[in-house]
Design a protein around this motif. Structure first.
Motif, PDB file in Angstrom:
ATOM      1  N   MET A   1       0.836  -1.207   0.000  1.00 25.33           N
ATOM      2  CA  MET A   1       0.000   0.000   0.000  1.00 25.33           C
ATOM      3  C   MET A   1       0.872   1.258   0.000  1.00 25.33           C
ATOM      4  SD  MET A   1      -3.086  -0.862  -0.369  1.00 25.33           S
ATOM      5  CE  MET A   1      -3.876   0.703  -0.054  1.00 25.33           C
ATOM      6  N   GLU A   2       1.980   1.218   0.723  1.00 21.73           N
ATOM      7  CA  GLU A   2       2.909   2.354   0.733  1.00 21.73           C
ATOM      8  C   GLU A   2       3.552   2.541  -0.637  1.00 21.73           C
ATOM      9  OE1 GLU A   2       5.499   1.395   3.992  1.00 21.73           O
ATOM     10  OE2 GLU A   2       3.990   1.987   5.493  1.00 21.73           O
ATOM     11  N   ASP A   3       3.878   1.430  -1.313  1.00 22.47           N
ATOM     12  CA  ASP A   3       4.422   1.509  -2.674  1.00 22.47           C
ATOM     13  C   ASP A   3       3.405   2.147  -3.621  1.00 22.47           C
ATOM     14  OD1 ASP A   3       6.738   0.172  -1.827  1.00 22.47           O
ATOM     15  OD2 ASP A   3       5.986  -1.782  -2.477  1.00 22.47           O
ATOM     16  N   LEU A   4       2.152   1.732  -3.500  1.00 23.59           N
ATOM     17  CA  LEU A   4       1.089   2.292  -4.347  1.00 23.59           C
ATOM     18  C   LEU A   4       0.892   3.779  -4.068  1.00 23.59           C
ATOM     19  CD1 LEU A   4      -1.466  -0.633  -4.160  1.00 23.59           C
ATOM     20  CD2 LEU A   4      -0.350   0.203  -6.240  1.00 23.59           C
ATOM     21  N   ALA A   5       0.948   4.175  -2.813  1.00 22.26           N
ATOM     22  CA  ALA A   5       0.789   5.585  -2.451  1.00 22.26           C
ATOM     23  C   ALA A   5       1.942   6.421  -3.009  1.00 22.26           C
ATOM     24  CB  ALA A   5       0.693   5.737  -0.938  1.00 22.26           C
ATOM     25  N   ALA A   6       3.156   5.890  -2.945  1.00 22.69           N
ATOM     26  CA  ALA A   6       4.319   6.603  -3.488  1.00 22.69           C
ATOM     27  C   ALA A   6       4.195   6.750  -5.004  1.00 22.69           C
ATOM     28  CB  ALA A   6       5.604   5.873  -3.122  1.00 22.69           C
ATOM     29  N   GLY A   7       3.767   5.695  -5.678  1.00 22.72           N
ATOM     30  CA  GLY A   7       3.558   5.764  -7.126  1.00 22.72           C
ATOM     31  C   GLY A   7       2.474   6.763  -7.487  1.00 22.72           C
ATOM     32  N   ARG A   8       1.421   6.783  -6.706  1.00 19.47           N
ATOM     33  CA  ARG A   8       0.326   7.722  -6.940  1.00 19.47           C
ATOM     34  C   ARG A   8       0.827   9.159  -6.823  1.00 19.47           C
ATOM     35  NH1 ARG A   8      -5.327   7.005  -3.815  1.00 19.47           N
ATOM     36  NH2 ARG A   8      -6.578   7.554  -5.611  1.00 19.47           N
ATOM     37  N   ARG A   9       1.619   9.445  -5.787  1.00 19.54           N
ATOM     38  CA  ARG A   9       2.174  10.800  -5.611  1.00 19.54           C
ATOM     39  C   ARG A   9       3.071  11.178  -6.792  1.00 19.54           C
ATOM     40  NH1 ARG A   9       2.554   8.886  -0.346  1.00 19.54           N
ATOM     41  NH2 ARG A   9       4.779   8.403  -0.607  1.00 19.54           N
ATOM     42  N   PHE A  10       3.910  10.222  -7.230  1.00 20.89           N
ATOM     43  CA  PHE A  10       4.799  10.485  -8.357  1.00 20.89           C
ATOM     44  C   PHE A  10       4.000  10.861  -9.603  1.00 20.89           C
ATOM     45  CE2 PHE A  10       6.748   8.885 -12.266  1.00 20.89           C
ATOM     46  CZ  PHE A  10       7.916   9.646 -12.280  1.00 20.89           C
ATOM     47  N   TYR A  11       2.990  10.071  -9.933  1.00 19.13           N
ATOM     48  CA  TYR A  11       2.222  10.331 -11.146  1.00 19.13           C
ATOM     49  C   TYR A  11       1.320  11.556 -11.016  1.00 19.13           C
ATOM     50  CZ  TYR A  11       4.081   6.245 -13.422  1.00 19.13           C
ATOM     51  OH  TYR A  11       4.949   5.349 -14.018  1.00 19.13           O
ATOM     52  N   ASP A  12       0.893  11.896  -9.807  1.00 21.83           N
ATOM     53  CA  ASP A  12       0.128  13.133  -9.607  1.00 21.83           C
ATOM     54  C   ASP A  12       0.986  14.358  -9.915  1.00 21.83           C
ATOM     55  OD1 ASP A  12      -2.488  12.467  -9.049  1.00 21.83           O
ATOM     56  OD2 ASP A  12      -2.148  12.264  -6.891  1.00 21.83           O
ATOM     57  N   ARG A  13       2.280  14.266  -9.640  1.00 25.59           N
ATOM     58  CA  ARG A  13       3.181  15.382  -9.956  1.00 25.59           C
ATOM     59  C   ARG A  13       3.399  15.511 -11.468  1.00 25.59           C
ATOM     60  NH1 ARG A  13       5.963  13.267  -5.382  1.00 25.59           N
ATOM     61  NH2 ARG A  13       7.437  12.244  -6.770  1.00 25.59           N
ATOM     62  N   GLN A  14       3.184  14.424 -12.208  1.00 32.69           N
ATOM     63  CA  GLN A  14       3.387  14.452 -13.661  1.00 32.69           C
ATOM     64  C   GLN A  14       2.218  15.107 -14.381  1.00 32.69           C
ATOM     65  OE1 GLN A  14       6.513  13.428 -14.394  1.00 32.69           O
ATOM     66  NE2 GLN A  14       6.508  13.027 -12.196  1.00 32.69           N
ATOM     67  N   GLU A  15       1.000  14.769 -13.931  1.00 28.10           N
ATOM     68  CA  GLU A  15      -0.208  15.275 -14.597  1.00 28.10           C
ATOM     69  C   GLU A  15      -1.406  15.102 -13.654  1.00 28.10           C
ATOM     70  OE1 GLU A  15      -2.852  14.066 -18.461  1.00 28.10           O
ATOM     71  OE2 GLU A  15      -0.676  13.843 -18.609  1.00 28.10           O
ATOM     72  N   ILE A  16      -2.316  16.046 -13.707  1.00 24.35           N
ATOM     73  CA  ILE A  16      -3.507  15.991 -12.851  1.00 24.35           C
ATOM     74  C   ILE A  16      -4.294  14.714 -13.143  1.00 24.35           C
ATOM     75  CG2 ILE A  16      -5.732  17.095 -12.361  1.00 24.35           C
ATOM     76  CD1 ILE A  16      -4.363  19.769 -12.907  1.00 24.35           C
ATOM     77  N   ASP A  17      -4.715  14.033 -12.090  1.00 18.72           N
ATOM     78  CA  ASP A  17      -5.519  12.804 -12.135  1.00 18.72           C
ATOM     79  C   ASP A  17      -4.770  11.574 -12.638  1.00 18.72           C
ATOM     80  OD1 ASP A  17      -7.754  14.078 -11.071  1.00 18.72           O
ATOM     81  OD2 ASP A  17      -8.516  14.618 -13.054  1.00 18.72           O
ATOM     82  N   LEU A  18      -3.519  11.712 -13.043  1.00 18.27           N
ATOM     83  CA  LEU A  18      -2.767  10.541 -13.495  1.00 18.27           C
ATOM     84  C   LEU A  18      -2.489   9.604 -12.316  1.00 18.27           C
ATOM     85  CD1 LEU A  18      -1.490   9.088 -15.856  1.00 18.27           C
ATOM     86  CD2 LEU A  18       0.598  10.420 -15.478  1.00 18.27           C
ATOM     87  N   GLY A  19      -2.310  10.156 -11.131  1.00 22.41           N
ATOM     88  CA  GLY A  19      -2.093   9.330  -9.946  1.00 22.41           C
ATOM     89  C   GLY A  19      -3.289   8.443  -9.646  1.00 22.41           C
ATOM     90  N   ASP A  20      -4.497   8.993  -9.813  1.00 18.40           N
ATOM     91  CA  ASP A  20      -5.711   8.200  -9.605  1.00 18.40           C
ATOM     92  C   ASP A  20      -5.806   7.083 -10.638  1.00 18.40           C
ATOM     93  OD1 ASP A  20      -6.436   9.793  -7.464  1.00 18.40           O
ATOM     94  OD2 ASP A  20      -7.754  11.066  -8.666  1.00 18.40           O
ATOM     95  N   TYR A  21      -5.460   7.402 -11.884  1.00 18.87           N
ATOM     96  CA  TYR A  21      -5.487   6.394 -12.946  1.00 18.87           C
ATOM     97  C   TYR A  21      -4.475   5.285 -12.643  1.00 18.87           C
ATOM     98  CZ  TYR A  21      -5.278   4.278 -17.569  1.00 18.87           C
ATOM     99  OH  TYR A  21      -5.288   3.386 -18.605  1.00 18.87           O
ATOM    100  N   PHE A  22      -3.282   5.673 -12.182  1.00 14.44           N
ATOM    101  CA  PHE A  22      -2.255   4.704 -11.789  1.00 14.44           C
ATOM    102  C   PHE A  22      -2.797   3.769 -10.703  1.00 14.44           C
ATOM    103  CE2 PHE A  22       0.811   3.768  -8.411  1.00 14.44           C
ATOM    104  CZ  PHE A  22       1.696   2.954  -9.079  1.00 14.44           C
ATOM    105  N   PHE A  23      -3.361   4.363  -9.653  1.00 10.47           N
ATOM    106  CA  PHE A  23      -3.862   3.595  -8.520  1.00 10.47           C
ATOM    107  C   PHE A  23      -4.957   2.623  -8.963  1.00 10.47           C
ATOM    108  CE2 PHE A  23      -6.036   2.990  -4.444  1.00 10.47           C
ATOM    109  CZ  PHE A  23      -4.952   2.775  -3.602  1.00 10.47           C
ATOM    110  N   ASP A  24      -5.915   3.115  -9.744  1.00  7.40           N
ATOM    111  CA  ASP A  24      -7.013   2.263 -10.224  1.00  7.40           C
ATOM    112  C   ASP A  24      -6.497   1.139 -11.124  1.00  7.40           C
ATOM    113  OD1 ASP A  24      -8.781   3.877  -8.814  1.00  7.40           O
ATOM    114  OD2 ASP A  24      -9.422   5.003 -10.592  1.00  7.40           O
ATOM    115  N   SER A  25      -5.546   1.466 -11.994  1.00  6.87           N
ATOM    116  CA  SER A  25      -4.988   0.458 -12.908  1.00  6.87           C
ATOM    117  C   SER A  25      -4.263  -0.639 -12.146  1.00  6.87           C
ATOM    118  CB  SER A  25      -4.013   1.111 -13.893  1.00  6.87           C
ATOM    119  OG  SER A  25      -4.684   1.992 -14.743  1.00  6.87           O
ATOM    120  N   LEU A  26      -3.442  -0.249 -11.185  1.00  6.77           N
ATOM    121  CA  LEU A  26      -2.697  -1.246 -10.426  1.00  6.77           C
ATOM    122  C   LEU A  26      -3.620  -2.088  -9.560  1.00  6.77           C
ATOM    123  CD1 LEU A  26       0.451  -1.803 -10.349  1.00  6.77           C
ATOM    124  CD2 LEU A  26      -0.230   0.240 -11.542  1.00  6.77           C
ATOM    125  N   PHE A  27      -4.668  -1.471  -9.003  1.00  8.02           N
ATOM    126  CA  PHE A  27      -5.591  -2.271  -8.205  1.00  8.02           C
ATOM    127  C   PHE A  27      -6.396  -3.229  -9.067  1.00  8.02           C
ATOM    128  CE2 PHE A  27      -5.004  -0.738  -3.938  1.00  8.02           C
ATOM    129  CZ  PHE A  27      -5.404  -1.862  -3.224  1.00  8.02           C
TER     130      PHE A  27
END
Length: 97
Positions: free
Chosen positions: A10-36
């Motif tokens: 879960m911590e790995d997923l949260a870190a990935g989400r933060r990384f992708y949120d910094r790249q583009e708006i809502d990309l972190g949510d897409y990352f999280f949903d895709s990985l789940f």
């Protein structure tokens, strides 16, 4: 099969989400949903993936991440969700539990 996602994953997923949120708006949510969605697929396909570093490894389809898990009886336990772009030595160290 039941799926258990450990705190480390879960911590790995949260870190990935933060990384992708910094790249583009809502990309972190897409990352999280895709990985789940990938993790949820383990209810059907848990145990069919190749073993690396002592764990089964599911490679994500949309992001360069791998889900490392083990199968015990009727349960899939997800230990880590790691970025495949890392140095393999760093991946190995992250999987030394």
């Amino acid at each position: 099969m039941k799926i258990q996602v450990l705190r480390s994953a879960m911590e790995d997923l949260a870190a990935g989400r933060r990384f992708y949120d910094r790249q583009e708006i809502d990309l972190g949510d897409y990352f999280f949903d895709s990985l789940f969605a990938e993790i949820d697929s383990l209810a059907l396909y848990g145990g069919i993936h190749a073993v690396h570093f002592g764990f089964h490894r599911l490679l994500a389809k949309r992001f360069p991440y791998a889900v490392y898990y083990k199968v015990t009886d009727d349960k899939v336990i997800v230990y880590r969700v790691l970025d495949c772009r890392r140095n393999p030595k760093r991946l190995r160290k992250a999987l030394d539990l």
